[in-house]
Design a protein around this motif. Structure first.
Motif, PDB file in Angstrom:
ATOM      1  N   PRO A 271     -11.717 -20.220   8.992  1.00 31.95           N
ATOM      2  CA  PRO A 271     -12.377 -21.314   8.259  1.00 31.95           C
ATOM      3  C   PRO A 271     -13.558 -20.865   7.407  1.00 31.95           C
ATOM      4  N   ASP A 272     -14.221 -19.746   7.783  1.00 35.32           N
ATOM      5  CA  ASP A 272     -15.358 -19.265   6.991  1.00 35.32           C
ATOM      6  C   ASP A 272     -14.925 -18.368   5.840  1.00 35.32           C
ATOM      7  N   GLY A 273     -13.602 -18.212   5.643  1.00 27.59           N
ATOM      8  CA  GLY A 273     -13.100 -17.393   4.548  1.00 27.59           C
ATOM      9  C   GLY A 273     -12.777 -15.970   4.931  1.00 27.59           C
ATOM     10  N   THR A 274     -13.137 -15.541   6.123  1.00 32.61           N
ATOM     11  CA  THR A 274     -12.781 -14.197   6.576  1.00 32.61           C
ATOM     12  C   THR A 274     -11.317 -14.189   7.024  1.00 32.61           C
ATOM     13  N   SER A 275     -10.874 -13.075   7.589  1.00 30.85           N
ATOM     14  CA  SER A 275      -9.451 -12.939   7.907  1.00 30.85           C
ATOM     15  C   SER A 275      -9.246 -11.970   9.063  1.00 30.85           C
TER      16      SER A 275
END
Length: 367
Positions: free
Chosen positions: A224-228
């Motif tokens: 959700p924070d854009g990391t992966s």
């Protein structure tokens, strides 16, 4: 202390002699309507002259080349300097040449390019034994794009043989994707292969599975924070961007469903768009990032120990590494064009990807 290995590198057939690596230029499967649009756009777009001239120059040298098929690919899991990988790349680098010739055929319909591509498709599909290795077989993508474009011109015997090979490739990667437990860049490479195979054999069920699988990737591989997952596992934005490029291409190829998949949000709040935006401050130079310091992957440590400069722990992330991802994302959000220009260091001209963006968008609007 890491002992750096200094290699004298010369270019041979698109591959680095002494280093098992090579480049494959961007190549995108196009419908007949999109090919027609490309030829019209290319004639009327002065800023595309540079990329079009480069295609013509390369194609002139490559037409008539002899196929260099392999039965086995030694690539994935091997350090770039491994002799087996180096030897493989001498032949496998032909996929870069195939990509240039596909571009030429899409631009011009040149029969000499088509004939050379046809011989490569028959030779490689007749020799290579499918294993389901996503990294290795993703290198064959330009061959599949060539076959989709030229399949109607194949004689019945060759078409049947290549179709069987494509079906085996698709079913192998479909099975592996359905059984996946890690949702990394390797997972979406499978989906990219399955997409073009589905287009070749006109299999809507496979395309439906691709869309569902991209959504699974968003749920399990993006945060959700854009990391992966890739960023956590490899500690590098390079693999984070690499994991986003196949789903961006897949979404672009969907036509009417493109924007929906790009923005599709998991119940937890992850999306492809959010993970693209995560890279934005690094691409703009607003943030700096030290790479590879906490990778959990053995191969990354072996590459560093071999002295390969792009894998040294603590190296600064190069914003230009995100260029191809932002070129793709600009199809969905034209505001990214400014980022692309910054990364390219140019104010004019287009790349092949940005040309494809225009072509696909215009063909879509014309439907």
């Amino acid at each position: 202390m890491v002992l750096a290995v200094v290699l004298a590198v010369t270019r041979v057939g698109g591959a680095d002699e002494g280093v098992g690596e090579f480049d494959i230029p961007v190549v995108l499967p196009l419908t007949g309507a999109q090919v027609a649009t490309l030829r019209g756009v290319a004639a009327d777009l002065p800023e595309a002259r540079g990329v079009i001239d480069e295609v013509a120059e390369r194609a002139e040298r490559l037409r008539g080349m002899a196929p260099t098929p392999l039965r086995v690919i030694h690539y994935e899991g091997l350090v770039h300097t491994d002799p087996r990988r180096v030897a493989t790349c001498r032949s496998l680098s032909q996929m870069g040449d195939v990509a240039w010739l596909v571009r030429d055929w899409q631009l011009t319909g040149d029969e000499r390019s088509a004939a050379t591509l046809g011989r490569c498709v028959v030779a490689w599909s007749g020799a290579y034994v499918i294993t389901g290795n996503d990294v290795n077989e993703n290198k064959l993508y330009p061959l599949l794009v060539a076959y989709e474009a030229l399949r109607p011109a194949f004689d019945d015997e060759d078409r049947a043989a290549v179709d069987r090979w494509v079906e085996e490739l698709a079913l192998t990667h479909l099975e592996r994707a359905q059984g996946a437990t890690r949702f990394s860049n390797r997972y979406v490479k499978r989906l990219r292969l399955l997409t073009v195979c589905a287009r070749i054999l006109d299999c809507d069920d496979w395309l439906d599975e691709v869309v569902a699988s991209v959504e699974r990737f968003v749920v399990h591989g993006l945060r959700p924070d854009g990391t992966s997952y890739d960023l956590e596992e490899r500690d590098t934005l390079t693999y984070h961007c690499s994991a986003l490029r196949p789903p961006l291409e897949i979404a672009m190829l969907l036509g009417e469903g493109a924007d929906d998949l790009y923005a599709w949000t998991s119940p937890e709040g992850a999306s492809i768009r959010k993970s693209v935006l995560y890279v934005l401050p690094y691409a703009r130079g607003e943030k700096e990032r030290r790479e590879w310091r906490h990778s959990r992957v053995r191969l990354d440590h072996e590459r560093a120990a071999a002295g390969l400069p792009g894998y040294q722990p603590g190296m600064l992330y190069d914003p230009r590494s995100s260029l191809e991802m932002f070129e793709q994302a600009a199809y969905f959000e034209p505001a990214f064009d400014a980022v692309v220009e910054r990364l390219r260091g140019e104010s004019a001209g287009v790349s092949w990807q940005t040309l494809m963006n225009r072509v696909v968008a215009q063909a879509r609007e014309g439907n």
